[in-house]
Motif scaffolding. Structure first.
Motif, PDB file in Angstrom:
ATOM      1  N   ILE A 160       0.919  -1.161  -0.151  1.00  0.00           N
ATOM      2  CA  ILE A 160      -0.010  -0.167  -0.239  1.00  0.00           C
ATOM      3  C   ILE A 160       0.885   1.138   0.044  1.00  0.00           C
ATOM      4  O   ILE A 160       0.700   2.249  -0.730  1.00  0.00           O
ATOM      5  CB  ILE A 160      -1.163  -0.068   1.194  1.00  0.00           C
ATOM      6  N   LEU A 161       1.969   1.243   0.697  1.00  0.00           N
ATOM      7  CA  LEU A 161       2.871   2.515   1.012  1.00  0.00           C
ATOM      8  C   LEU A 161       3.723   2.349  -0.228  1.00  0.00           C
ATOM      9  O   LEU A 161       4.093   3.738  -0.670  1.00  0.00           O
ATOM     10  CB  LEU A 161       3.682   2.367   2.182  1.00  0.00           C
ATOM     11  N   GLY A 162       4.125   1.400  -0.832  1.00  0.00           N
ATOM     12  CA  GLY A 162       5.038   1.569  -1.976  1.00  0.00           C
ATOM     13  C   GLY A 162       6.341   1.198  -1.615  1.00  0.00           C
ATOM     14  O   GLY A 162       7.298   1.680  -2.249  1.00  0.00           O
ATOM     15  N   VAL A 163       6.526   0.303  -0.853  1.00  0.00           N
ATOM     16  CA  VAL A 163       7.989  -0.105  -0.476  1.00  0.00           C
ATOM     17  C   VAL A 163       8.567  -0.766  -1.391  1.00  0.00           C
ATOM     18  O   VAL A 163       8.028  -1.704  -2.032  1.00  0.00           O
ATOM     19  CB  VAL A 163       8.007  -0.797   0.932  1.00  0.00           C
ATOM     20  N   ASP A 164      10.074  -0.785  -1.755  1.00  0.00           N
ATOM     21  CA  ASP A 164      10.579  -1.172  -2.810  1.00  0.00           C
ATOM     22  C   ASP A 164      10.650  -2.914  -2.379  1.00  0.00           C
ATOM     23  O   ASP A 164      11.043  -3.100  -1.117  1.00  0.00           O
ATOM     24  CB  ASP A 164      11.992  -0.736  -2.951  1.00  0.00           C
ATOM     25  N   GLU A 165      10.437  -3.744  -3.208  1.00  0.00           N
ATOM     26  CA  GLU A 165      10.437  -5.309  -2.900  1.00  0.00           C
ATOM     27  C   GLU A 165      11.973  -5.619  -2.101  1.00  0.00           C
ATOM     28  O   GLU A 165      11.952  -6.437  -1.308  1.00  0.00           O
ATOM     29  CB  GLU A 165      10.493  -6.008  -4.227  1.00  0.00           C
ATOM     30  N   GLU A 166      12.901  -5.118  -2.764  1.00  0.00           N
ATOM     31  CA  GLU A 166      14.282  -5.493  -2.290  1.00  0.00           C
ATOM     32  C   GLU A 166      14.464  -4.818  -0.685  1.00  0.00           C
ATOM     33  O   GLU A 166      15.435  -5.255  -0.055  1.00  0.00           O
ATOM     34  CB  GLU A 166      15.572  -4.954  -3.181  1.00  0.00           C
ATOM     35  N   ARG A 167      13.869  -3.959  -0.366  1.00  0.00           N
ATOM     36  CA  ARG A 167      13.818  -3.372   0.930  1.00  0.00           C
ATOM     37  C   ARG A 167      12.889  -4.034   2.049  1.00  0.00           C
ATOM     38  O   ARG A 167      13.119  -3.477   3.156  1.00  0.00           O
ATOM     39  CB  ARG A 167      13.586  -1.864   1.228  1.00  0.00           C
ATOM     40  N   LEU A 168      12.066  -4.934   1.581  1.00  0.00           N
ATOM     41  CA  LEU A 168      11.184  -5.533   2.410  1.00  0.00           C
ATOM     42  C   LEU A 168      11.719  -6.080   3.632  1.00  0.00           C
ATOM     43  O   LEU A 168      11.175  -5.985   4.634  1.00  0.00           O
ATOM     44  CB  LEU A 168      10.306  -6.752   1.733  1.00  0.00           C
ATOM     45  N   PRO A 216       5.974   9.891  -9.465  1.00  0.00           N
ATOM     46  CA  PRO A 216       4.914   9.127  -8.791  1.00  0.00           C
ATOM     47  C   PRO A 216       4.592   7.949  -9.141  1.00  0.00           C
ATOM     48  O   PRO A 216       4.669   7.577 -10.309  1.00  0.00           O
ATOM     49  CB  PRO A 216       3.723   9.930  -8.997  1.00  0.00           C
ATOM     50  N   GLY A 217       4.267   6.995  -8.190  1.00  0.00           N
ATOM     51  CA  GLY A 217       3.834   5.530  -8.378  1.00  0.00           C
ATOM     52  C   GLY A 217       2.357   5.374  -8.021  1.00  0.00           C
ATOM     53  O   GLY A 217       1.620   6.396  -7.859  1.00  0.00           O
ATOM     54  N   ASP A 218       2.219   4.245  -8.035  1.00  0.00           N
ATOM     55  CA  ASP A 218       0.467   3.947  -7.759  1.00  0.00           C
ATOM     56  C   ASP A 218       0.601   3.317  -6.220  1.00  0.00           C
ATOM     57  O   ASP A 218       0.455   2.047  -6.047  1.00  0.00           O
ATOM     58  CB  ASP A 218      -0.009   2.947  -8.795  1.00  0.00           C
ATOM     59  N   ASP A 219       0.795   4.217  -5.347  1.00  0.00           N
ATOM     60  CA  ASP A 219       0.879   3.999  -3.943  1.00  0.00           C
ATOM     61  C   ASP A 219       0.238   4.993  -3.107  1.00  0.00           C
ATOM     62  O   ASP A 219       0.276   6.156  -3.374  1.00  0.00           O
ATOM     63  CB  ASP A 219       2.346   3.627  -3.447  1.00  0.00           C
ATOM     64  N   LEU A 220       0.271   4.704  -1.804  1.00  0.00           N
ATOM     65  CA  LEU A 220      -0.231   5.811  -0.807  1.00  0.00           C
ATOM     66  C   LEU A 220       0.768   6.827  -0.700  1.00  0.00           C
ATOM     67  O   LEU A 220       0.146   8.064  -0.365  1.00  0.00           O
ATOM     68  CB  LEU A 220      -0.724   5.083   0.597  1.00  0.00           C
ATOM     69  N   ILE A 221       2.012   6.493  -0.725  1.00  0.00           N
ATOM     70  CA  ILE A 221       3.198   7.778  -0.432  1.00  0.00           C
ATOM     71  C   ILE A 221       2.877   8.714  -1.534  1.00  0.00           C
ATOM     72  O   ILE A 221       2.828   9.756  -1.552  1.00  0.00           O
ATOM     73  CB  ILE A 221       4.362   7.183  -0.412  1.00  0.00           C
ATOM     74  N   SER A 222       2.755   8.245  -2.841  1.00  0.00           N
ATOM     75  CA  SER A 222       2.400   8.890  -4.181  1.00  0.00           C
ATOM     76  C   SER A 222       1.305   9.791  -3.803  1.00  0.00           C
ATOM     77  O   SER A 222       1.185  11.059  -4.009  1.00  0.00           O
ATOM     78  CB  SER A 222       2.353   8.323  -5.244  1.00  0.00           C
ATOM     79  N   ASP A 223       0.217   9.207  -3.471  1.00  0.00           N
ATOM     80  CA  ASP A 223      -1.013  10.009  -3.208  1.00  0.00           C
ATOM     81  C   ASP A 223      -0.856  11.255  -2.200  1.00  0.00           C
ATOM     82  O   ASP A 223      -1.130  12.143  -2.472  1.00  0.00           O
ATOM     83  CB  ASP A 223      -2.064   8.897  -2.577  1.00  0.00           C
ATOM     84  N   MET A 224      -0.163  10.828  -1.111  1.00  0.00           N
ATOM     85  CA  MET A 224       0.031  12.033  -0.171  1.00  0.00           C
ATOM     86  C   MET A 224       0.722  13.068  -0.431  1.00  0.00           C
ATOM     87  O   MET A 224       0.683  14.168  -0.105  1.00  0.00           O
ATOM     88  CB  MET A 224       0.209  11.237   1.246  1.00  0.00           C
TER      89      MET A 224
END
Length: 409
Positions: A160-168, A216-224
């Motif tokens: 939802i936030l848009g966290v990068d996969e490699e940083r999970l 911008p991406g498709d995620d909540l941080i982009s929205d905010m």
């Protein structure tokens, strides 16, 4: 639970009904019932707090907008003071403890964007649940908390936030570290972990915000950050970082426990599991009954802004009022057969998510995740059972959840 509930003494302090005490950690309800029936408005001078246990009193208090939330508003020496997110930086306050007028400025745009994002990503969220369950062992014995209940909320909020996969992996560790802030009596080592995790998480969120402003991406941080730029979200970067963190703190552990507590209840109440399998339409009602019967959050607090009468007792300015959500949800004056776990009964509204302006912001997401887990888990594992084991409940005050839950499939 004791064989004879009449032998349960009436607790004299809040700590006696928390997970600090082994008997209350295993089952808090007998002690809460004793309080509810004999001392429904208790004053604990050592903790400097009032403690409410009746449904009517709890519901009225959490919905009363005249109370405040920030621990610095409470009297010196109160247990709430130990919940200050950063004593050296009182301005570092998330919506969990934010008061007016800032609460009404910060929460609405965040909540609107969050709920819009959840609805937009419903299929994706359900896919994360499905994939996690499919990745669990196909047979044998495994810890359902480690394999399913813990990873699902972290993976969902990360997406939802848009966290990068490699940083999970890092994100998951930071999430676990900052949750230590929920423990008012954490050790110095746990405080150090919490502070290190919080700094790392803040730094990463700031990096993501800058990246999303550029692309911008498709995620909540982009929205905010877009709502910030348009003026529709009048939050500073500092406030946004703090409240993105609050979504983690307020949601990951509690959703993990909603999943774990629910699976444990179904495995120990096979008639209710059979009802859910027979009638999948009971899914939403099943989640509500789990929340009522064994809620992940057992208490919430409010602080008096002025002298007033609460639950029929005169209380003073700056005094803390703890509300037992767990007790309120088992009140026989509100719920028929309150100690029966029954998903087939339409019950009055519970207070598992609190109420009023501070009602849990993550409630819709928690409900969505839990309902999907209960559905898909028992579809994949129709013969899942609970093997012999010592159930170990987490020793975290005001929360209710299992350390591990071994299942056989």
């Amino acid at each position: 639970m004791a064989d004879d509930e009449g032998t349960i003494g009436v607790p004299q302090s809040v700590i006696e009904v928390t997970a600090f005490m082994p008997d209350a950690r295993n089952d808090p309800h007998p002690k809460l019932k004793a309080l509810r029936e004999n001392c429904p408005v208790m004053r604990d001078e050592m903790a400097k707090t009032w403690f409410l246990t009746r449904y009517g009193d709890v519901r009225a208090t959490v919905n009363d907008r005249s109370f405040v939330r920030h621990p610095l508003q409470s009297e010196e020496g109160s247990i709430s003071r130990q919940l200050i997110e950063d004593e050296n930086e009182p301005g570092r306050t998330s919506i969990l403890f934010l008061d007016e007028p800032d609460h009404s400025r910060v929460r609405p745009p965040l909540a609107k964007a969050f709920y819009t994002r959840i609805n937009k990503m419903k299929a994706e969220i359900e896919a994360i649940v499905d994939e996690t369950i499919e990745a669990a062992p196909a047979s044998g014995r495994f810890d359902l908390m480690a394999e399913i209940a813990v990873p699902i909320p972290v993976l969902v909020i990360a997406r939802i936030l848009g966290v990068d996969e490699e940083r999970l992996p890092e994100f998951r560790q930071w999430s676990e570290d900052v949750i230590l802030g929920l423990n008012p009596v954490r050790t110095p080592e746990e405080t150090a972990r919490m502070e290190t995790g919080s700094i790392a998480l803040d730094t990463y969120f700031r990096e993501l915000m800058e990246a999303r402003r550029a692309a911008p991406g498709d995620d909540l941080i982009s929205d905010m950050v877009q709502l910030q730029a348009s003026g529709d979200a009048p939050l500073s970067d500092h406030e946004l970082v703090i409240n993105l963190g609050a979504l983690l703190v307020g949601g990951n552990l509690t959703t993990t426990d909603l999943i774990g507590n629910g699976v444990w209840l179904f495995l120990t109440h096979p008639d209710q599991m059979a009802a859910l399998k027979t009638e999948p339409g009971l899914g939403a009602q099943a989640v509500e009954e789990v929340l009522r019967f064994e809620a992940p959050v057992s208490a919430t607090s409010r602080i008096l802004e002025a002298d007033k009468s609460v639950a029929g007792c005169p209380m003073k300015h700056r005094q803390v009022v703890f509300c037992s959500l767990a007790s309120a949800n088992r009140d026989a004056d509100t719920f028929d057969a309150p100690d029966a776990f029954d998903i087939t009964v339409k019950r009055p509204s519970h207070v598992a998510f609190g109420g009023g302006p501070h009602i849990c912001i993550g409630a819709p997401l928690a409900r969505m995740e839990a309902r999907r887990v209960y559905q898909k888990l028992f579809e994949r594992y129709p013969d899942m059972r609970l093997p012999e084991q010592d159930m170990v409940w987490r020793a975290l005050p005001f929360f209710r959840g299992l350390e591990r839950l071994d299942v056989e499939v």
